[in-house]
Design a protein around this motif. Structure first.
Motif, PDB file in Angstrom:
ATOM      1  N   TRP A  54     -28.863  -6.784  34.731  1.00 26.65           N
ATOM      2  CA  TRP A  54     -29.338  -5.495  33.923  1.00 26.65           C
ATOM      3  C   TRP A  54     -28.778  -5.528  32.707  1.00 26.65           C
ATOM      4  CZ3 TRP A  54     -33.789  -3.884  33.150  1.00 26.65           C
ATOM      5  CH2 TRP A  54     -34.020  -2.541  32.518  1.00 26.65           C
ATOM      6  N   TRP A 110     -42.150   9.620  32.112  1.00 29.40           N
ATOM      7  CA  TRP A 110     -41.521  10.638  33.139  1.00 29.40           C
ATOM      8  C   TRP A 110     -42.515  12.031  33.245  1.00 29.40           C
ATOM      9  CZ3 TRP A 110     -35.797  10.710  31.177  1.00 29.40           C
ATOM     10  CH2 TRP A 110     -35.287   9.444  31.371  1.00 29.40           C
ATOM     11  N   ALA A 129     -25.987   0.103  37.806  1.00 27.40           N
ATOM     12  CA  ALA A 129     -25.286  -0.151  36.559  1.00 27.40           C
ATOM     13  C   ALA A 129     -24.137   1.022  36.255  1.00 27.40           C
ATOM     14  CB  ALA A 129     -26.601   0.191  35.347  1.00 27.40           C
ATOM     15  N   VAL A 154     -38.455  -0.238  38.799  1.00 24.19           N
ATOM     16  CA  VAL A 154     -37.387  -0.712  39.513  1.00 24.19           C
ATOM     17  C   VAL A 154     -37.870  -1.782  40.440  1.00 24.19           C
ATOM     18  CG1 VAL A 154     -35.462  -0.358  40.893  1.00 24.19           C
ATOM     19  CG2 VAL A 154     -36.154   1.437  39.434  1.00 24.19           C
ATOM     20  N   LEU A 198     -37.372  -5.375  39.923  1.00 23.67           N
ATOM     21  CA  LEU A 198     -36.036  -6.076  39.802  1.00 23.67           C
ATOM     22  C   LEU A 198     -35.635  -6.517  41.376  1.00 23.67           C
ATOM     23  CD1 LEU A 198     -34.632  -3.432  37.389  1.00 23.67           C
ATOM     24  CD2 LEU A 198     -34.949  -6.054  36.763  1.00 23.67           C
TER      25      LEU A 198
END
Ligand SMILES: C[S@@+](CC[C@H](N)C(=O)[O-])C[C@H]1O[C@@H](n2cnc3c(N)ncnc32)[C@H](O)[C@@H]1O
Length: 231
Positions: free
Chosen positions: A6, A23, A68, A107, A110
């Protein structure tokens, strides 16, 4: 579970700002009332979505995890006095559970092991809990398929998933599966969109290809209430 590359935390602030309109579309589209709920955000980055839920949706408490580490440090700092907790992790910490609702935004593409992820979220939710996962990076999205092809090696991405594969994986993990297009309204037009000259393709992406998947854990313990419809 292995983790894909990332980018640096310095780019995350701009990314989270750019995601704000999505969102809002997620909150417009979901069908449960979040007031008083215990919420998990998978891949929360700097915690922007959870701060929105704490400020505007009266959640009881929110938990977010993300590998992260620098973004998680920012999330903790930015949370202030909100009832939010964060962890630097690639999967839900073992001590976390009993969630009414879980979310992820971009997500799933990934993750190398979708089955392990589906099983982990199934365990983390209460019976009757719901996982809303937004996925625009999938095989039937032409802009994102091209992006994936360009970045698959540098970002160590898994192969591009089809929505059907994702839905089947969560079904096999015990979830009831449903899907919706996002209730997106205005889409911010950035310099990137203008230089590419593919504005209609981007609108098509946000309106038609970026999908909100709903994975419901059977049962009733969560006691979720349907969202009140504004008239
Ligand atoms: C496209 S960003 C989306 C971030 C955030 N959900 C948002 O809406 O701004 C993807 C995020 O997934 C995180 N990520 C990567 N592997 C992960 C994993 N195994 N579990 C949870 N998050 C992961 C990345 O670190 C990154 O913050």
């Amino acid at each position: 579970m292995t983790t894909s590359y990332w980018r640096s935390a310095s780019e995350d602030e701009a990314m989270q700002d750019a995601h704000r309109f999505v969102w809002h579309a997620m909150l417009e589209t979901i069908d449960v009332d979040l007031a008083g709920t215990r919420v998990l955000d998978v891949g929360c980055n700097r915690g922007g979505f959870l701060r929105l839920l704490a400020d505007d949706c009266a959640i009881h408490e929110g938990f977010g995890y993300d590998p992260a580490a620098a973004a998680i440090e920012d999330a903790r700092r930015l949370a202030g006095h909100r009832p939010l907790r964060f962890a630097s992790a690639t999967a839900p910490p073992a001590a976390w559970g009993g969630f009414d609702v879980a979310f992820s935004h971009e997500v799933l593409y990934l993750l190398d092991d979708l089955s392990a992820h589906a099983a982990a979220i199934f365990r983390a939710l209460k019976p009757g809990g719901v996982y809303y996962a937004v996925m625009g990076v999938h095989a039937a999205s032409p802009l994102m398929a091209a992006w994936h092809e360009q970045n698959v090696e540098t970002m160590s991405l898994p192969p591009l998933y089809t929505l059907d594969h994702v839905a089947a994986t969560f079904h096999d993990a015990g979830f009831e599966v449903a899907a919706s297009r996002l209730c997106v309204r205005f889409i911010p037009i950035t310099a990137r969109h203008l230089t590419e000259g593919r504005l209609l393709d981007w609108l098509d992406y946000y309106y038609n290809q970026k999908i909100l998947l709903r994975f419901s854990r059977p049962g009733s313990a969560a006691g979720l209430q349907p969202k009140r419809i504004r008239r």
